[in-house]
Design a protein around this motif. Structure first.
Motif, PDB file in Angstrom:
ATOM      1  N   TYR A  39      -3.232   9.012   3.840  1.00 20.55           N
ATOM      2  CA  TYR A  39      -3.212   8.704   5.269  1.00 20.55           C
ATOM      3  C   TYR A  39      -2.062   7.765   5.639  1.00 20.55           C
ATOM      4  CZ  TYR A  39      -7.716  10.910   4.964  1.00 20.55           C
ATOM      5  OH  TYR A  39      -8.716  11.811   4.708  1.00 20.55           O
ATOM      6  N   GLY A  40      -0.884   8.100   5.132  1.00 24.45           N
ATOM      7  CA  GLY A  40       0.297   7.363   5.558  1.00 24.45           C
ATOM      8  C   GLY A  40       0.526   6.045   4.854  1.00 24.45           C
ATOM      9  N   VAL A  41      -0.318   5.696   3.893  1.00 21.30           N
ATOM     10  CA  VAL A  41      -0.098   4.466   3.134  1.00 21.30           C
ATOM     11  C   VAL A  41       0.750   4.820   1.913  1.00 21.30           C
ATOM     12  CG1 VAL A  41      -1.170   2.492   2.015  1.00 21.30           C
ATOM     13  CG2 VAL A  41      -2.359   3.663   3.855  1.00 21.30           C
ATOM     14  N   VAL A  97      -1.760   3.439  -7.228  1.00 29.48           N
ATOM     15  CA  VAL A  97      -3.139   3.692  -6.781  1.00 29.48           C
ATOM     16  C   VAL A  97      -3.726   2.426  -6.140  1.00 29.48           C
ATOM     17  CG1 VAL A  97      -5.498   4.135  -7.597  1.00 29.48           C
ATOM     18  CG2 VAL A  97      -3.614   5.538  -8.429  1.00 29.48           C
ATOM     19  N   LEU A  98      -3.538   1.294  -6.803  1.00 26.04           N
ATOM     20  CA  LEU A  98      -4.117   0.042  -6.308  1.00 26.04           C
ATOM     21  C   LEU A  98      -3.445  -0.388  -5.003  1.00 26.04           C
ATOM     22  CD1 LEU A  98      -4.777  -2.143  -9.486  1.00 26.04           C
ATOM     23  CD2 LEU A  98      -6.105  -0.292  -8.524  1.00 26.04           C
ATOM     24  N   TYR A 101      -4.719   1.666  -2.152  1.00 20.21           N
ATOM     25  CA  TYR A 101      -6.080   1.246  -1.789  1.00 20.21           C
ATOM     26  C   TYR A 101      -6.066  -0.117  -1.082  1.00 20.21           C
ATOM     27  CZ  TYR A 101     -11.065   0.229  -2.226  1.00 20.21           C
ATOM     28  OH  TYR A 101     -12.379  -0.079  -1.953  1.00 20.21           O
ATOM     29  N   GLY A 102      -5.018  -0.899  -1.367  1.00 23.89           N
ATOM     30  CA  GLY A 102      -4.917  -2.219  -0.749  1.00 23.89           C
ATOM     31  C   GLY A 102      -5.442  -3.327  -1.629  1.00 23.89           C
ATOM     32  N   THR A 103      -5.324  -3.141  -2.931  1.00 24.50           N
ATOM     33  CA  THR A 103      -5.810  -4.177  -3.832  1.00 24.50           C
ATOM     34  C   THR A 103      -4.789  -4.382  -4.954  1.00 24.50           C
ATOM     35  OG1 THR A 103      -7.720  -4.879  -5.145  1.00 24.50           O
ATOM     36  CG2 THR A 103      -7.131  -2.566  -5.284  1.00 24.50           C
TER      37      THR A 103
ATOM     38  N   ALA B 145     -11.208  -7.091  -2.021  1.00 21.51           N
ATOM     39  CA  ALA B 145     -10.235  -6.156  -2.586  1.00 21.51           C
ATOM     40  C   ALA B 145      -8.970  -6.879  -3.042  1.00 21.51           C
ATOM     41  CB  ALA B 145      -9.869  -5.084  -1.566  1.00 21.51           C
ATOM     42  N   THR B 225       1.033   4.734  10.297  1.00 20.51           N
ATOM     43  CA  THR B 225       0.547   5.999  10.847  1.00 20.51           C
ATOM     44  C   THR B 225      -0.812   5.812  11.510  1.00 20.51           C
ATOM     45  OG1 THR B 225      -0.341   6.477   8.681  1.00 20.51           O
ATOM     46  CG2 THR B 225       1.770   7.461   9.214  1.00 20.51           C
TER      47      THR B 225
END
Lengths: 137, 313
Positions: A39-41, A97-98, A101-103, B145, B225
């Motif tokens: 999603y664009g991240v 990957v992290l 996810y934001g971590t 997180a 986005t």
């Protein structure tokens, strides 16, 4: 040790290069699919994941396998170097990957440390072997 | 032949070690819960859901009194809290706005999942809201997180390690005012001394002094986005808006950060801040999830989060 292009050692270099090419293609495909569903991240560690097996595997082994008088690394140096590239590639994938996810994780440093240590050790074993052979010759 | 067998053994052992370590890192990051501080039940309110005609023992000045509430599908009103939920349709997206007016800043609170500060300790926003007795709740900054970034909740420091000098945090002071600060400019201890009650570390800041402060291409490790979003803003004294947008679905594309900032500015906020979004974006009003939370765009399902921002006694 140098060998002709048809020698088993040279064939081993070319076969290793081909294996790395497969890993490079898989890494590129994996990154593309993962980023598509993110999603664009974006994470540069994921986007450029394919560069590690390409630069660390395909190119050096292709040069060694396709250059007639180039030296051939020993199994020990190849093993160490390949292990280093593997650690860096897996570490980069995991970091991507992290990040997406934001971590983050403190343990990622272990991949960089192991990757650099093993790769440099492999190169050192290779270069020391060449030096010794030149001295013997 | 002997050398080949040795090589094979090395490859197997190394592959096994690399795989095992990677599995451990993934489990540590996403699964294994670690509770660092467990709060007493008294600190985050009673374990009851706010609902229609519930009498609540409180008032703004700290003395107990019985306050009868009036509740409809979109409103909640009692002597201290007034909430109106409005659904907007902008940027091809459904946006839910909770307009909140309070008589005391004490009612703007935060709460942890399982009443516990820790890593991988999560619950759904609606579950935390119920445990906190919240009338209204949105997901927070998902502090769990991250390993760094200030965490100050209800006047207590839980984490004082900065995540980066440019990390923008939302500070909610004891008088209910908002300020956006960077972690490089102030320590968590200094914020507490200045009267910070809540510090949320996600961002970026969307609106400051009534002006949009996020650029169209700003990313800050989050997406520029369209996505589901959660934001909080202050309009004037004790007058707040909590905003959640849908996204990732055929019905709602979601908002970019700049679209969210412009929308918040349009609501008249002086300060607004972006909270955790994506699949985390959830708004709960009177025990009911009113938006359409989704992670993959196909399944409407709440994600478990570390914390919430809520209106509660």
């Amino acid at each position: 040790m140098s060998a002709s292009l048809t020698s088993p050692e040279k064939r081993r270099m070319r076969r290793t290069s081909l294996i790395y090419l497969c890993i490079t293609l898989f890494s590129g495909l994996f990154s593309a699919v993962y980023e598509h569903f993110s999603y664009g991240v974006y994470s540069n560690y994921m986007v450029y994941l394919f560069l590690l097996p390409l630069v660390g595997g395909v190119l050096p082994y292709a040069v060694l396998g396709l250059t007639p008088r180039s030296p051939v690394p020993s199994c020990a140096s190849s093993r160490l170097f390949n292990s280093g590239v593997a650690a860096l590639t897996v570490g980069s994938c995991l970091k991507g990957v992290l990040q997406i996810y934001g971590t983050s994780s403190v343990y990622l440093a272990a991949y960089w440390a192991a990757g650099i240590l093993l790769s440099v050790s492999g190169l050192a074993v290779f270069l020391l072997g060449q030096r010794r052979r030149r001295a013997d010759a | 032949m002997k050398q080949k067998r040795k090589t094979s053994l090395w490859t197997k052992l190394y592959s096994l070690a690399l795989t095992a370590f990677t599995v451990f890192v993934l489990l540590d990051t996403f699964i294994i819960p670690r509770a660092y501080v467990v709060e007493s039940d008294d600190s985050t309110g009673s374990e009851q859901s706010a609902s229609a005609a519930v009498s609540t023992e409180t008032d703004g000045g700290g003395t107990a009194s019985s306050v009868a509430s009036s509740v409809t599908e979109n409103t909640y009103t009692d002597g201290n809290i007034s909430i109106t939920i409005t659904e907007y349709r902008e940027y091809d997206t459904s946006i839910y706005v909770a307009d909140v007016t309070l008589t005391s800043p004490d009612y703007l609170k935060t709460a942890f999942a399982d009443n516990t500060y820790g890593k991988n300790v999560t619950e759904k926003t609606s579950a935390i809201a119920q445990e906190s007795g919240a009338v209204l709740a949105v997901n927070g900054d998902f502090y769990g997180a991250q390993n760094r970034g200030y965490v100050i909740r209800n006047g207590k420091i839980y984490r004082d390690t900065a995540s980066g000098s440019s990390q923008e945090d939302l500070v909610i002071y004891e008088d209910g005012t908002f300020e956006i600060v960077t972690e490089g400019s102030v320590t968590a201890g200094e914020l507490l001394e200045k009267g910070a009650v809540q510090v949320l570390s996600f961002g970026p800041g969307l609106v400051e002094n009534g002006e949009v402060s996020v650029t169209a291409d700003e990313e800050v490790d989050k997406a520029k986005t369209s996505n589901p979003r959660t934001a909080i803003g202050v309009i004037d004294e004790l007058h707040y808006v909590l905003v959640v947008s849908d996204g990732r679905t055929d019905e709602s594309t979601g908002l970019s950060l700049s679209q969210l900032a412009e929308f918040m500015q349009g609501l008249g906020v002086t300060t607004a801040y972006n909270l955790d979004g994506g699949g985390s974006s959830t708004m709960v009003f009177n025990g009911t999830v009113i938006n359409n939370p989704t992670t993959d765009g196909n399944t409407i399902k709440e994600r478990s989060v570390s914390d919430i921002v809520c209106i509660a006694y």
